[in-house]
Design an enzyme around this catalytic site. Structure first.
Site, PDB file in Angstrom:
ATOM      1  N   GLU A  38       0.830  -1.203   0.000  1.00 29.20           N
ATOM      2  CA  GLU A  38       0.000   0.000   0.000  1.00 29.20           C
ATOM      3  C   GLU A  38       0.862   1.249   0.000  1.00 29.20           C
ATOM      4  OE1 GLU A  38      -3.705  -1.580   2.736  1.00 29.20           O
ATOM      5  OE2 GLU A  38      -2.119  -0.398   3.628  1.00 29.20           O
ATOM      6  N   CYS A  89       3.128   8.532   1.430  1.00 18.92           N
ATOM      7  CA  CYS A  89       3.695   7.575   2.375  1.00 18.92           C
ATOM      8  C   CYS A  89       3.948   6.259   1.636  1.00 18.92           C
ATOM      9  CB  CYS A  89       2.687   7.378   3.507  1.00 18.92           C
ATOM     10  SG  CYS A  89       3.171   6.137   4.687  1.00 18.92           S
ATOM     11  N   CYS A 137       6.801  -7.014   7.924  1.00 20.12           N
ATOM     12  CA  CYS A 137       7.969  -6.475   8.621  1.00 20.12           C
ATOM     13  C   CYS A 137       8.468  -7.499   9.636  1.00 20.12           C
ATOM     14  CB  CYS A 137       7.603  -5.177   9.331  1.00 20.12           C
ATOM     15  SG  CYS A 137       9.006  -4.417  10.200  1.00 20.12           S
ATOM     16  N   CYS A 192       6.773  -5.457  16.178  1.00 21.28           N
ATOM     17  CA  CYS A 192       6.109  -4.578  17.150  1.00 21.28           C
ATOM     18  C   CYS A 192       4.642  -5.018  17.286  1.00 21.28           C
ATOM     19  CB  CYS A 192       6.167  -3.125  16.696  1.00 21.28           C
ATOM     20  SG  CYS A 192       7.839  -2.587  16.296  1.00 21.28           S
ATOM     21  N   CYS A 241       1.484  -3.148  15.708  1.00 20.90           N
ATOM     22  CA  CYS A 241       1.544  -2.791  14.279  1.00 20.90           C
ATOM     23  C   CYS A 241       1.126  -3.958  13.399  1.00 20.90           C
ATOM     24  CB  CYS A 241       2.969  -2.358  13.940  1.00 20.90           C
ATOM     25  SG  CYS A 241       3.278  -2.196  12.177  1.00 20.90           S
ATOM     26  N   CYS A 279      -2.950  -1.482   7.089  1.00 19.00           N
ATOM     27  CA  CYS A 279      -1.680  -1.056   7.652  1.00 19.00           C
ATOM     28  C   CYS A 279      -1.951   0.204   8.460  1.00 19.00           C
ATOM     29  CB  CYS A 279      -0.712  -0.792   6.503  1.00 19.00           C
ATOM     30  SG  CYS A 279       0.970  -0.781   6.995  1.00 19.00           S
TER      31      CYS A 279
HETATM   32  N1  SAH Z   1       9.195   0.570  10.380  1.00 14.10           N
HETATM   33  C1  SAH Z   1       9.309   1.970  10.461  1.00 14.10           C
HETATM   34  C2  SAH Z   1       8.422   2.703   9.485  1.00 14.10           C
HETATM   35  C3  SAH Z   1       7.018   2.182   9.290  1.00 14.10           C
HETATM   36  S1  SAH Z   1       5.948   2.296  10.672  1.00 14.10           S
HETATM   37  C4  SAH Z   1       9.098   2.450  11.881  1.00 14.10           C
HETATM   38  O1  SAH Z   1       8.666   1.663  12.712  1.00 14.10           O
HETATM   39  O2  SAH Z   1       9.388   3.598  12.144  1.00 14.10           O
HETATM   40  C5  SAH Z   1       5.563   4.046  10.715  1.00 14.10           C
HETATM   41  C6  SAH Z   1       5.064   4.510  12.058  1.00 14.10           C
HETATM   42  O3  SAH Z   1       3.733   4.007  12.335  1.00 14.10           O
HETATM   43  C7  SAH Z   1       5.920   4.059  13.219  1.00 14.10           C
HETATM   44  O4  SAH Z   1       6.169   5.131  14.093  1.00 14.10           O
HETATM   45  C8  SAH Z   1       5.060   3.012  13.866  1.00 14.10           C
HETATM   46  O5  SAH Z   1       5.403   2.826  15.205  1.00 14.10           O
HETATM   47  C9  SAH Z   1       3.686   3.574  13.675  1.00 14.10           C
HETATM   48  N2  SAH Z   1       2.621   2.595  13.852  1.00 14.10           N
HETATM   49  C10 SAH Z   1       2.581   1.327  13.449  1.00 14.10           C
HETATM   50  N3  SAH Z   1       1.419   0.728  13.784  1.00 14.10           N
HETATM   51  C11 SAH Z   1       0.694   1.667  14.415  1.00 14.10           C
HETATM   52  C12 SAH Z   1      -0.606   1.679  15.003  1.00 14.10           C
HETATM   53  N4  SAH Z   1      -1.373   0.594  15.016  1.00 14.10           N
HETATM   54  N5  SAH Z   1      -1.027   2.824  15.569  1.00 14.10           N
HETATM   55  C13 SAH Z   1      -0.242   3.921  15.565  1.00 14.10           C
HETATM   56  N6  SAH Z   1       0.977   3.974  15.029  1.00 14.10           N
HETATM   57  C14 SAH Z   1       1.453   2.855  14.460  1.00 14.10           C
HETATM   58 FE1  SF4 Z   2       7.945  -2.866  11.511  1.00 14.81          FE
HETATM   59 FE2  SF4 Z   2       5.595  -1.942  12.258  1.00 14.81          FE
HETATM   60 FE3  SF4 Z   2       7.591  -2.031  14.014  1.00 14.81          FE
HETATM   61 FE4  SF4 Z   2       7.675  -0.250  11.977  1.00 14.81          FE
HETATM   62  S1  SF4 Z   2       6.214  -0.307  13.640  1.00 14.81           S
HETATM   63  S2  SF4 Z   2       9.322  -1.587  12.711  1.00 14.81           S
HETATM   64  S3  SF4 Z   2       6.643  -1.446  10.375  1.00 14.81           S
HETATM   65  S4  SF4 Z   2       6.636  -3.779  13.037  1.00 14.81           S
END
Ligand code: SAH
Ligand code: SF4
Length: 377
Positions: free
Chosen positions: A83, A129, A136, A140, A143, A360
């Site tokens: 996406e 974006c 990934c 986390c 996410c 996402c």
């Molecule tokens: N992997 C990289 C970039 C992609 S994630 C990173 O982690 O920075 C981009 C941002 O979205 C990150 O700050 C991540 O912590 C946040 N993010 C991911 N899932 C989320 C969620 N469910 N709610 C709010 N922020 C989220």
């Molecule tokens: Fe990966 Fe999601 Fe963690 Fe970013 S926030 S590093 S996309 S698992």
């Protein structure tokens, strides 16, 4: 890169200027279908088609949100989907919407190079974006990409290609202002392709984005932060997903913290060759009961002292695979208050594109409301 096209086309006996022509078609004009590259000899167009150019990314669906946000679902040649999101904002320098977009793009510099002066017709500037991986590996728990796990890395063409397609979808009066690497995946885990895509997006013969309008967001891969700083002289804007100010809390939310704990990450930020007057964006996803205590906010204020940062607070966007969720508004405001009182620029991101279904979660969370604009550090 044009140089690479030069080498590969010279090997086929093509004249040298055709390399520039091919690069222009792709990166300046966004044309990926060789059949449409009218000024190229037919045999070369056939060769490019046989090589699979034009099949890198296929737009599959566009979801349009009421607020103008557009999410593109793209299919890769192997059937996987990714996406990318276009986030428009009506501008006029200094307008609220523009400040929102600036915050999303990690841009806190003055708009000295903007041509829309006072009285100019408002333009719609778009931040895009983009994704760097299918899924990934960082795991986390809040996410969607992390829960899905890593399916594969994207190639540089697949990363930069998202911008070519996004740009082709811009509407009347819209202009691409910046790109944020905040879609699916961890850009620095796919360093080579990410770095190459940065070169493609900022190439003067191509899309020609200014490096300071391109933001790479990372969960904190320390050696690659140093490498990015070195390879691009600190010119690429950096966003760090911090999400906690102590190791125990951070490791519980982000497994990567066990490999690169906070002291190493903070040292990497201090060492990043940031240009004067620029700041690192700190992303802090607020997860109820995990990292949203005002005590954690005070720790954060202390931890970041002396580093030029601005902080984006993001109430967690609920995802299906997790019972974690965002704190209530009061809790968010209290957290923000601590940081503003400590003198930080602190933004609470407002959710955008709520009505476009978001596999996402993070992709739809790029709008921001600036509260205080006070320099720190
Ligand atoms: N992997 C990289 C970039 C992609 S994630 C990173 O982690 O920075 C981009 C941002 O979205 C990150 O700050 C991540 O912590 C946040 N993010 C991911 N899932 C989320 C969620 N469910 N709610 C709010 N922020 C989220
Ligand atoms: Fe990966 Fe999601 Fe963690 Fe970013 S926030 S590093 S996309 S698992």
């Amino acid at each position: 890169m044009p140089e690479e096209w030069s080498a590969s086309l010279a090997a086929r006996g093509e004249r040298s200027f055709t390399a520039k022509q091919v690069f222009h078609w792709i990166h300046r004009r966004g044309v990926l279908d060789p059949a449409a590259m009218k000024n190229l000899p037919a045999r070369l167009r056939e060769h490019l088609a046989a090589e699979g150019l034009g099949e890198v990314l296929t737009p599959e669906r566009v979801h349009r949100s009421e607020d103008g946000t557009r999410k593109l679902l793209l299919r890769l040649h192997d059937g996987a989907t990714i996406e990318t999101v276009l986030l428009p904002s009506v501008s006029g320098p200094g307008s609220q919407a523009q400040l929102d977009a600036d915050a999303a793009a990690g841009d806190d510099t003055d708009d000295e190079d903007d041509d829309a002066g006072p009285g100019a017709a408002p333009r719609v500037r778009v931040t895009q974006c983009i994704s760097t991986q299918v899924g990934c590996a960082m795991g986390c728990g809040f996410c969607a990409s992390g829960v899905a796990g890593l399916k594969r890395h994207l190639g540089a063409e697949e990363i930069a290609g998202q911008v070519l397609l996004g740009r082709a979808m811009l509407e009347e009066g819209e202009a691409l202002r910046g790109v944020v690497y905040m879609g699916m995946g961890e850009p620095l885990h796919n360093y080579e392709a990410t770095a190459r895509s940065l070169r493609l997006l900022t190439h003067p013969e191509g899309i020609n984005l200014s490096t300071r309008r391109v933001t790479v967001s990372t969960s904190g891969l320390v050696p690659e932060i140093a490498r990015l700083g070195e390879d691009f002289g600190g010119q690429i804007a950096l966003a760090i997903s911090l999400h906690a100010a102590d190791d125990a809390t951070r490791s519980a939310l982000m497994p990567i913290n066990r490999k690169y704990p906070l002291d190493e990450l903070l040292a990497a930020l201090r060492a990043y060759p940031l240009p004067r007057r620029r700041r690192i964006t700190i992303e802090y996803t607020l997860v109820a009961g995990q990292n949203d205590d005002p005590v954690e906010a005070r720790r954060l204020a202390k931890l970041l002292r002396g580093i030029p940062v601005k902080i984006n607070l993001i109430p967690m966007n609920p995802i299906e695979a997790s019972s974690l969720g965002p704190p209530g508004l009061e809790r968010v405001t209290a957290f923000q208050e601590v940081l503003t009182q400590a003198g930080y620029s602190c933004f609470v991101r407002r959710r955008r594109g709520d009505d476009v279904s978001a596999a996402c979660g993070q992709l739809v969370l790029l709008g921001a409301k600036p509260k205080v604009r006070r320099a720190v550090g």
